[in-house]
Design an enzyme around this catalytic site. Structure first.
Site, PDB file in Angstrom:
ATOM      1  N   GLY A   1       3.938  32.854  15.639  1.00 57.32           N
ATOM      2  CA  GLY A   1       4.105  32.005  16.803  1.00 57.32           C
ATOM      3  C   GLY A   1       2.779  31.387  17.212  1.00 57.32           C
ATOM      4  O   GLY A   1       1.719  31.997  17.044  1.00 57.32           O
ATOM      5  N   GLY A   2       2.820  30.174  17.731  1.00 58.52           N
ATOM      6  CA  GLY A   2       1.586  29.501  18.143  1.00 58.52           C
ATOM      7  C   GLY A   2       0.722  29.144  16.951  1.00 58.52           C
ATOM      8  O   GLY A   2       1.196  28.599  15.955  1.00 58.52           O
TER       9      GLY A   2
ATOM     10  N   ASP B   1       7.001  36.652  12.840  1.00 60.21           N
ATOM     11  CA  ASP B   1       6.871  37.429  14.068  1.00 60.21           C
ATOM     12  C   ASP B   1       8.190  37.429  14.839  1.00 60.21           C
ATOM     13  O   ASP B   1       9.055  36.558  14.647  1.00 60.21           O
ATOM     14  CB  ASP B   1       5.769  36.839  14.954  1.00 60.21           C
ATOM     15  CG  ASP B   1       4.382  37.123  14.408  1.00 60.21           C
ATOM     16  OD1 ASP B   1       4.262  38.006  13.547  1.00 60.21           O
ATOM     17  OD2 ASP B   1       3.422  36.458  14.853  1.00 60.21           O
TER      18      ASP B   1
ATOM     19  N   PRO C   1       5.032  27.006  19.729  1.00 64.12           N
ATOM     20  CA  PRO C   1       5.559  27.826  20.829  1.00 64.12           C
ATOM     21  C   PRO C   1       7.051  28.104  20.748  1.00 64.12           C
ATOM     22  O   PRO C   1       7.560  28.913  21.498  1.00 64.12           O
ATOM     23  CB  PRO C   1       5.242  26.978  22.057  1.00 64.12           C
ATOM     24  CG  PRO C   1       5.338  25.577  21.539  1.00 64.12           C
ATOM     25  CD  PRO C   1       4.774  25.623  20.142  1.00 64.12           C
TER      26      PRO C   1
ATOM     27  N   LYS D   1       5.236  42.959  16.053  1.00 69.14           N
ATOM     28  CA  LYS D   1       4.447  44.107  16.488  1.00 69.14           C
ATOM     29  C   LYS D   1       5.100  44.757  17.695  1.00 69.14           C
ATOM     30  O   LYS D   1       5.763  44.102  18.494  1.00 69.14           O
ATOM     31  CB  LYS D   1       3.017  43.677  16.842  1.00 69.14           C
ATOM     32  CG  LYS D   1       2.251  43.089  15.664  1.00 69.14           C
ATOM     33  CD  LYS D   1       0.842  42.729  16.092  1.00 69.14           C
ATOM     34  CE  LYS D   1       0.042  42.164  14.943  1.00 69.14           C
ATOM     35  NZ  LYS D   1       0.533  40.861  14.508  1.00 69.14           N
TER      36      LYS D   1
ATOM     37  N   GLY E   1       7.863  28.941  27.395  1.00 68.19           N
ATOM     38  CA  GLY E   1       7.412  27.558  27.304  1.00 68.19           C
ATOM     39  C   GLY E   1       7.979  26.823  26.108  1.00 68.19           C
ATOM     40  O   GLY E   1       7.998  27.337  24.994  1.00 68.19           O
TER      41      GLY E   1
ATOM     42  N   THR F   1      -1.026  25.987  19.570  1.00 69.22           N
ATOM     43  CA  THR F   1      -1.137  27.246  20.288  1.00 69.22           C
ATOM     44  C   THR F   1      -0.463  27.169  21.650  1.00 69.22           C
ATOM     45  O   THR F   1      -0.292  26.093  22.226  1.00 69.22           O
ATOM     46  CB  THR F   1      -2.614  27.648  20.422  1.00 69.22           C
ATOM     47  OG1 THR F   1      -2.692  28.987  20.926  1.00 69.22           O
ATOM     48  CG2 THR F   1      -3.358  26.716  21.355  1.00 69.22           C
ATOM     49  N   ALA F   2      -0.089  28.347  22.188  1.00 71.12           N
ATOM     50  CA  ALA F   2       0.699  28.401  23.421  1.00 71.12           C
ATOM     51  C   ALA F   2       0.004  27.723  24.592  1.00 71.12           C
ATOM     52  O   ALA F   2       0.652  27.067  25.411  1.00 71.12           O
ATOM     53  CB  ALA F   2       1.021  29.854  23.766  1.00 71.12           C
TER      54      ALA F   2
ATOM     55  N   PRO G   1       8.776 -24.267   4.620  1.00 74.86           N
ATOM     56  CA  PRO G   1       8.103 -25.364   5.325  1.00 74.86           C
ATOM     57  C   PRO G   1       6.861 -24.896   6.074  1.00 74.86           C
ATOM     58  O   PRO G   1       5.845 -25.590   6.108  1.00 74.86           O
ATOM     59  CB  PRO G   1       9.181 -25.868   6.302  1.00 74.86           C
ATOM     60  CG  PRO G   1      10.473 -25.402   5.731  1.00 74.86           C
ATOM     61  CD  PRO G   1      10.183 -24.104   5.049  1.00 74.86           C
TER      62      PRO G   1
ATOM     63  N   MET H   1      -0.445  36.808  26.939  1.00 78.84           N
ATOM     64  CA  MET H   1       0.057  38.191  26.954  1.00 78.84           C
ATOM     65  C   MET H   1      -0.406  38.958  28.187  1.00 78.84           C
ATOM     66  O   MET H   1      -0.851  40.095  28.101  1.00 78.84           O
ATOM     67  CB  MET H   1      -0.381  38.924  25.674  1.00 78.84           C
ATOM     68  CG  MET H   1       0.162  38.276  24.407  1.00 78.84           C
ATOM     69  SD  MET H   1      -0.525  38.939  22.880  1.00 78.84           S
ATOM     70  CE  MET H   1      -2.137  38.149  22.824  1.00 78.84           C
TER      71      MET H   1
END
Length: 491
Positions: A319-320, A266, A243, A288, A430, A349-350, A48, A401
């Site tokens: 990482g990151g 890593d 992170p 490392k 974090g 990234t961190a 309708p 770091m």
């Protein structure tokens, strides 16, 4: 009526130019009509009244409108019918009328009245993956749909288009005459699919993909038959893992991890992220260690090259973000020198992630108009920094770091003019479950860090914006520095 264990028969219908009746003029009907128009159907909507979008389409003759309550005559030319009204009696009448006219009908959200189900679909160009539970478990179908959406990227659609475009050439190149011919075609198509086509299309290198297709297609069949099969060269994906919170992994990163044969990761890549990777992928930790960076990086490069030359799909998981203090550029240079194809999948990234999880905006109209990313991995790197520039006000410093060098950072920034009262926020782990944030003035940076026994990994933020951690924090416990004024007042 078949019992519940009888499976539906799956098919894909060509509706181009064919009439499909949709009864109902609301939002649900509009969604059904939209999908039918994309399939090229001639859509007739009976209702309708029509909601605004359907009304507009009717005005522009994209659809035909039959005004009023359902009339069985509306089914006269229909190949399919969809009942999308909110009136159970009307839906039942539509299903009965369609059954008498041998028209396949779907009644939205009513499995018993439906004679076909519209599956959830993953669409990648001409490639479609349909998921159906027969209407009995739609939430399960939705879950599988979400997982497939994450697994299959747009390169599958581009690959399907390329193969469709050259379908006749593929058939002519590998004629399917008899069992031997079919086997030869399967081997030929397998070579196409195992080659670099999809990787090139994923990187939007369409011309290179066409050249690769031609090279495989035009290979001399006699040579293929008489020569040993060469191991195809593999590839490397340089992937940022973010992170640590697996929810921050990008969709592209997740797809690559599920395609990997080998993962070089890593030490700081979280177990939760690794759990998302392909189960049978070989995992190699290449973290490392201080004092051995050069040798360790050489070893990482050698492993990347070794596995790629063996024909494996390698993921270098960092990482990151791999291009922010991650030596990603050095690894790509090594791969390029050996002719190994690669791609880069950025990560969060961190500085961005840790600041966000601590409630610290890196820029703010009132406090900071720029951000500097700094690494303080060793004393030598600190000696190369432009300290007068770093000590300027109204900017944010994000220091990677730097836990072992906080005394030096604090002393040099103050010595070069940064106000000793400048706020800092030091974010340990974090985005992880054990995240801690220590805040305070720059003059107390080293002292408070030792007092709270902060350990690596930790990101340091220095600047006026760091003070906002005490009011804008939302993840984990409140910043430790925020407790001091309360204790002072209580005393």
């Amino acid at each position: 009526m078949p019992d519940d264990s009888t499976p539906l028969y799956p098919l894909f219908a060509d509706l181009r130019g064919r009439t499909v009746l949709v009864v109902g003029g609301g939002t649900v009907a509009r969604r059904k009509v939209e999908a039918l128009l994309e399939a090229g159907a001639r859509v007739v909507v009976g209702a309708p009244r029509l909601e605004p979008t359907l009304a507009d389409w009717a005005t522009r003759h994209r659809i035909a409108h039959r005004a009023g309550e359902f009339d069985p005559d509306w089914l006269a030319d229909a190949w399919l019918a969809i009942a999308a009204t909110d009136d159970a009696a009307a839906n039942h009448a539509i299903a009965d009328a369609a059954e008498r006219r041998y028209v396949w009908v779907n009644v939205v959200d009513d499995v018993e009245l439906s004679r076909f189900q519209v599956p959830a679909r993953v669409e990648r160009g001409p490639l479609q993956i349909a998921i159906s539970s027969g209407g009995g478990a739609p939430m399960l179908a939705r879950l599988i749909h979400e997982r497939l959406e994450a697994q299959f990227d747009e390169s599958y659609g581009a690959l399907a288009q390329l193969l469709t475009r050259h379908r006749e050439r593929i058939r002519a190149r590998w004629p399917a005459h008899g069992e031997h011919g079919l086997a030869a075609r399967r081997r030929g198509i397998a070579r196409l699919l195992a080659g670099p086509l999809q990787s090139l299309l994923r990187k939007r290198q369409h011309i290179a993909a066409e050249h690769a297709f031609e090279k495989i297609l035009d290979a001399d069949s006699a040579h293929e038959a008489s020569s040993p099969v060469e191991t195809p060269i593999g590839s490397v994906a340089l992937v940022g893992a973010g992170p640590g919170d697996p929810g921050l992994l990008t969709l592209r990163a997740l797809r690559v991890l599920n395609e990997a044969d080998v993962i070089l990761h890593d030490r700081l890549v979280s177990p939760e992220v690794l759990q998302l990777a392909r189960r049978d992928a070989e995992r190699i930790e290449v973290g490392k260690q201080a004092g051995h960076h050069h040798a360790t990086q050489e070893r990482i490069n050698a492993l990347l090259i070794e596995h790629a030359l063996a024909g494996r799909r390698v993921v270098r998981l960092k990482g990151g973000d791999p291009f922010v203090f991650g030596r990603g550029g050095e690894e790509l240079e090594a791969l390029r020198a050996h002719g190994i194809p690669f791609e880069v999948v950025p990560g969060i990234t961190a500085a961005v992630a840790c600041a966000a999880y601590a409630g610290v905006p890196l820029t703010h109209r009132d406090h900071a108009q720029s951000v500097r990313l700094v690494t303080a991995q060793c004393k030598t790197s600190l000696d190369t920094l432009d300290w007068p520039a770093l000590a300027q006000e109204r900017q944010t410093l994000a220091v990677y770091m730097g836990v072992a060098m906080l005394d030096t950072l604090q002393a040099r920034l103050i010595a070069h003019g940064r106000d000793a009262a400048t706020p800092f926020a030091l974010i340990e782990n974090g985005s992880h479950a054990g995240q801690r944030v220590v805040t305070g003035p720059l003059s107390q940076l080293a002292e408070r860090t030792r007092g709270h026994d902060v350990q690596s990994p930790a990101l340091l933020i220095i600047g006026e914006v760091a003070a906002l951690a005490e009011t804008l924090h939302w993840y984990g416990e409140a910043p430790l520095g925020a407790l001091q004024p309360v204790l002072d007042k209580a005393a």
